[in-house]
Structure formats: structure tokens, C-alpha cells
Design an enzyme around this catalytic site. Structure first.
Site, PDB file in Angstrom:
ATOM      1  N   SER A 146       0.811  -1.210   0.000  1.00 11.60           N
ATOM      2  CA  SER A 146       0.000   0.000   0.000  1.00 11.60           C
ATOM      3  C   SER A 146       0.851   1.270   0.000  1.00 11.60           C
ATOM      4  O   SER A 146       1.590   1.523  -0.944  1.00 11.60           O
ATOM      5  CB  SER A 146      -0.958  -0.037   1.189  1.00 11.60           C
ATOM      6  OG  SER A 146      -1.924   0.969   1.114  1.00 11.60           O
ATOM      7  N   ASP A 181      -2.408   6.306  -3.526  1.00 18.01           N
ATOM      8  CA  ASP A 181      -1.258   5.672  -2.891  1.00 18.01           C
ATOM      9  C   ASP A 181      -0.760   4.539  -3.775  1.00 18.01           C
ATOM     10  O   ASP A 181      -1.221   4.363  -4.911  1.00 18.01           O
ATOM     11  CB  ASP A 181      -1.595   5.193  -1.475  1.00 18.01           C
ATOM     12  CG  ASP A 181      -2.606   4.059  -1.453  1.00 18.01           C
ATOM     13  OD1 ASP A 181      -3.315   3.881  -2.469  1.00 18.01           O
ATOM     14  OD2 ASP A 181      -2.700   3.354  -0.430  1.00 18.01           O
ATOM     15  N   ASP A 210      -5.864   2.331  -3.540  1.00 17.81           N
ATOM     16  CA  ASP A 210      -7.138   2.113  -2.848  1.00 17.81           C
ATOM     17  C   ASP A 210      -7.486   3.269  -1.922  1.00 17.81           C
ATOM     18  O   ASP A 210      -8.498   3.235  -1.232  1.00 17.81           O
ATOM     19  CB  ASP A 210      -7.146   0.785  -2.090  1.00 17.81           C
ATOM     20  CG  ASP A 210      -6.167   0.740  -0.928  1.00 17.81           C
ATOM     21  OD1 ASP A 210      -5.325   1.656  -0.811  1.00 17.81           O
ATOM     22  OD2 ASP A 210      -6.241  -0.219  -0.127  1.00 17.81           O
ATOM     23  N   ASP A 216      -1.094   1.364  -4.074  1.00 18.79           N
ATOM     24  CA  ASP A 216      -1.991   0.374  -4.681  1.00 18.79           C
ATOM     25  C   ASP A 216      -3.343   0.985  -5.060  1.00 18.79           C
ATOM     26  O   ASP A 216      -4.265   0.272  -5.436  1.00 18.79           O
ATOM     27  CB  ASP A 216      -2.179  -0.843  -3.772  1.00 18.79           C
ATOM     28  CG  ASP A 216      -2.926  -0.523  -2.482  1.00 18.79           C
ATOM     29  OD1 ASP A 216      -2.893   0.650  -2.053  1.00 18.79           O
ATOM     30  OD2 ASP A 216      -3.529  -1.437  -1.896  1.00 18.79           O
TER      31      ASP A 216
END
Length: 444
Positions: free
Chosen positions: A102, A241, A245, A243
Site C-alpha cells: 500500500s 497511494d 485504494d 496500490d
């Protein structure tokens, strides 16, 4: 059973240190694969990743683990976490895997698991896999070993999906958007989706090299985005960010907008159109008291959960709510997705701007935040929150804040940190109480 591998958001850690080693990834593939081998059909797992260097190693290890227990693998390459969730469901996979840490630096990596419905696994599901990790795997017969296949059109499928969440009657013609993809998983799909909807796109953080993910860019370091929005005279800035999400927004004046303001706007717009379900928004204990007050004024409730978007989502499903998220920018809109989706959330903000014909600085100033301060204290093992001195400081702070604010103290689920947060109408008192507790925790 005590958790050894799974934290608040899957398995995460420093690469080539336990639990984030190729050997453990192989075992996770075997255990998760065995857990989802149900029925006589040919089983399939879909694997995506972000752009960090260790993704190659972790991907290969997981492929070996899954195929060794008889599961076929579909590889989609660098892809946002919400894309992996969506594709897992649409491609009828038995489970999905996202290889990502992440917002963490490139040195870390992680493994997130999704069920066939596209939702993150429950605590019970993760515990079942943990139990399998303690046992020797049952390997497939030679003729039943799985196959691996890479598909090339996954990004196009996700772009099409993301665009479908934007109202057909609207376009982004004449809207200038700066999007920072954090040199992460959305470096290709986010600018493409915005451009196809008609926006004038300025793309940042779209040159991943394996080690620059989240490096002075993206939602955790939005300063460059703020400067670029002002320099380009853009209407809006979107920061994702690693990833993709989570989402942080920058208005046309260069002001940062966090997830609380985004949830307020989206929920109030949904309520205005009669589309808000459950009568409430689900957020975490970290969301600002100002959000709670603003929603109350609009006749909307606020339900709080412990920190972690998975817990927000579990409560949303239990209560029938379709808007939820975290102050950090995880915005979950279950009418569209089964997990937080930074791009889809950004498109809803843009749709509201176009619909209202108002600048972001007006539209996203939904409430004045109650003064809130969050500080982190790093610790090296032990249980500092259980000491008498720390408990005494916390009790004093709670008594002072009663009726005037809130205090939230917790261990991070992803790092060796104690997070101390207080909020109240008196900023000096808030700072004093947070500092007192941090001092006690550090001493312990």
C-alpha cells in the site's frame, strides 16, 4: 489462536524478512489455495501487484505455491487493489491476491487476499489459512498441477469499469485534473480513465522503476501535487497511494482535502438524490468529530469502527450502508466496488463538481474540522499500553476531554507504532494531552 501472519490488512513486512519472504509466500499460496479448493471445477486464482521491485519475487513464489496444490493462476501485472477485487469477481476466480504494501516504502511488501465475491477475507477466513500454514500442504498429483497464464487486457477492463461509475450524462471537458499515481499500481489506468472522460490530464508519479513507489509522491506526500495544481491552475488534484485504494484531494487553491470531507460530500449528495442506504456513513474511530456533527445536521448518522477499511466494510455490509471509509482516504462505495477505490472516489468528486458548477474549494469545505492531533510513538516489543503509568495518563486525559472531545489510542496494525490521537474544541488542551500520553508511552 494468536495471529502470526495476518495483520489489519493482510500480511505485510520488510521484504526478505519474515513473514515477507519467498518461502513464506509460497506457503501462503499453498495454504490459501487449499482453503479455496472446493468442488470439482478447475480452480483459479487471480494475482495482481503494484510496482515495487520485490513484486517479481513474491509473484513467482505465490504462483509456485498455488500451482503446486492444483490451482490455475491468472496474472494481471501491475494493477490497483480495487481492480484485483473487481477482476476476481468478474473472471469467476475462486480467490484474488494483491501483492502490495500500500502506502509503505518499496522495501516493504504485502499480500492481500480476496474471496470469489471480491471482498477481503474475514478474520475467520484468515485464521483458517493461518492454521493451514502450520501444517504440511497436500500437493497435487503431477497431472493436476496448475497452469499460469498472463492476460494483457486487464487494465482496459478496469478503465472501462471505473468510467462506468461516472454519470453518462456528464463529461469532464474543460476540467483540468492533476493526478499523482505515486509511481504505483495506477500509473497507467488512472490517467487513461480521466482522459477518456474528457479531462485535461496532468499526470505525476507515472514512471515507476521498482524503488520509487510512494517516494515523495502520492497520497502520503502530496506537497508536489499541491504545488503542481497551483502552477497548472488546475481545477482539482487527485493523489493515490501505491496500490490506489486510497485518495487525497487537493482543491484549486492547493488545499488538502482528507477522506472525512470526501465522505461528507458524497454522503450528502447521495442522500439528496435518495440513494444513500442505511441512513448512515460508516467510518473509523479516527474520523473527525466535525464529520459526525456535519452528518447529523444533514440527518445522517455516523457509525464508527476500529481502524482498518476491512472493518468499515464489514459494518457497511451488516448495516446495509453504501458509503463509508477512513480519514486517511480509503473511500468505500459499495454501489460500485467491494473495497476502497481511489480512482472511483475521485470520479464521484469530479461528477459532483461538474453537476454543481462550483469550485472544489467551495464544494469540499463541508465542515470545519475539530482540532485534532495524531502522534506516533515507536516501540520495540512489550505492551506499553498496559503499564500503570500509561493507563493513569490516559485516564486523566479522558476525564479532561469528557463531553468536549475524544481520545483514541491504539497499536498500528502495520508498523511497530503506538498511535495517540485526541480531538477537542480547545487545541492547546489537545496538544498537551497528546504530548503527556506520548511521553508516558515512550518512557514505558
Amino acid at each position: 489462536m494468536t495471529r502470526k501472519f495476518f495483520g489489519t490488512d493482510g500480511i505485510r513486512g520488510l521484504t526478505n524478512s519474515e513473514p515477507m519472504t519467498a518461502e513464506t509466500a509460497l506457503r501462503v499460496g499453498q495454504a490459501a489455495g487449499a482453503h479455496f479448493l472446493r468442488g470439482d471445477h478447475r480452480h483459479r486464482v487471480l494475482i495482481g501487484k503494484d510496482t515495487r521491485l520485490s513484486g517479481y519475487m513474491m509473484e513467482s513464489a505465490l504462483v509456485a505455491g498455488f500451482t503446486s496444490v492444483g490451482m490455475d493462476v491468472v496474472l494481471v501485472g501491475p494493477m490497483p487493489t480495487p481492480a484485483v477485487a473487481m477482476l476476481t469477481k468478474s473472471m469467476r476466480a475462486d480467490l484474488g491476491v494483491m501483492i502490495s504494501a500500500s502506502h509503505n516504502p518499496y522495501r516493504d511488501n504485502g499480500i492481500k487476499l480476496f474471496g470469489p465475491d471480491g471482498y477481503k477475507l474475514s478474520d475467520a477466513g484468515e485464521m483458517a489459512i493461518e492454521r493451514r500454514l502450520e501444517k504440511e500442504p497436500k500437493l497435487a498429483k503431477p497431472e493436476d498441477i496448475g497452469r499460469a497464464k498472463r492476460i494483457d487486457d486487464a487494465s482496459g477492463r478496469y478503465v472501462h469499469f471505473a468510467k462506468s461509475t461516472f454519470p453518462e450524462r456528464l463529461r469532464l471537458d474543460g476540467v483540468k485534473v492533476v493526478v499523482d499515481c505515486a509511481n504505483g499500481a495506477a500509473y497507467n489506468v488512472a490517467p487513461q480513465a480521466l482522459w477518456e472522460l474528457g479531462a485535461d490530464v496532468v499526470a505525476l508519479g507515472v514512471s515507476p522503476n521498482g524503488v520509487n513507489i510512494n517516494d515523495r509522491c502520492g497520497s502520503t506526500a502530496p506537497q508536489v501535487l499541491q504545488e503542481r495544481v497551483l502552477a497548472e491552475r488546475a481545477h482539482l488534484g487527485l493523489a493515490l497511494d501505491g496500490d490506489a485504494d486510497r485518495l487525497i484531494v487537493v482543491d484549486e487553491k492547493g488545499r488538502l482535502i482528507d477522506g472525512d470531507q470526501l465522505m461528507a460530500l458524497i454522503a450528502i449528495e447521495q442522500a439528496r438524490m435518495g440513494k444513500l442506504t442505511g441512513g448512515a456513513v460508516v467510518a473509523t474511530v479516527m474520523s473527525n468529530l466535525g464529520l459526525e456533527r456535519r452528518l447529523w445536521e444533514a440527518g445522517i448518522g455516523l457509525i464508527r469502527t476500529k481502524v482498518g477499511d476491512r472493518y468499515v466494510l464489514e459494518e457497511m455490509r451488516a448495516r446495509g450502508c453504501n458509503v463509508g471509509g477512513e480519514q486517511s482516504g480509503h473511500i468505500i462505495l459499495t454501489d460500485h466496488a467491494t473495497t476502497g477505490d481511489g480512482l472511483v472516489a475521485g470520479l464521484q468528486i469530479l461528477a459532483a463538481m461538474v453537476e454543481a458548477g462550483r469550485p472544489a474549494s467551495e464544494l469540499l469545505n463541508q465542515f470545519d474540522p475539530v482540532p485534532q492531533l495524531l502522534k506516533n510513538v515507536r516501540f520495540n516489543g512489550g505492551a506499553p499500553l498496559e503499564t500503570k503509568a500509561v493507563k493513569a495518563r490516559i485516564a486523566v486525559a479522558e476525564a479532561e476531554l469528557e463531553g468536549r472531545g475524544r481520545l483514541v489510542i491504539r497499536k498500528s496494525g502495520t508498523e511497530a507504532l503506538i498511535r495517540v490521537m485526541a480531538e477537542g474544541d480547545d487545541p492547546a488542551m489537545v496538544e498537551r494531552l497528546v504530548d503527556d500520553i506520548c511521553e508516558a508511552v515512550a518512557a514505558a
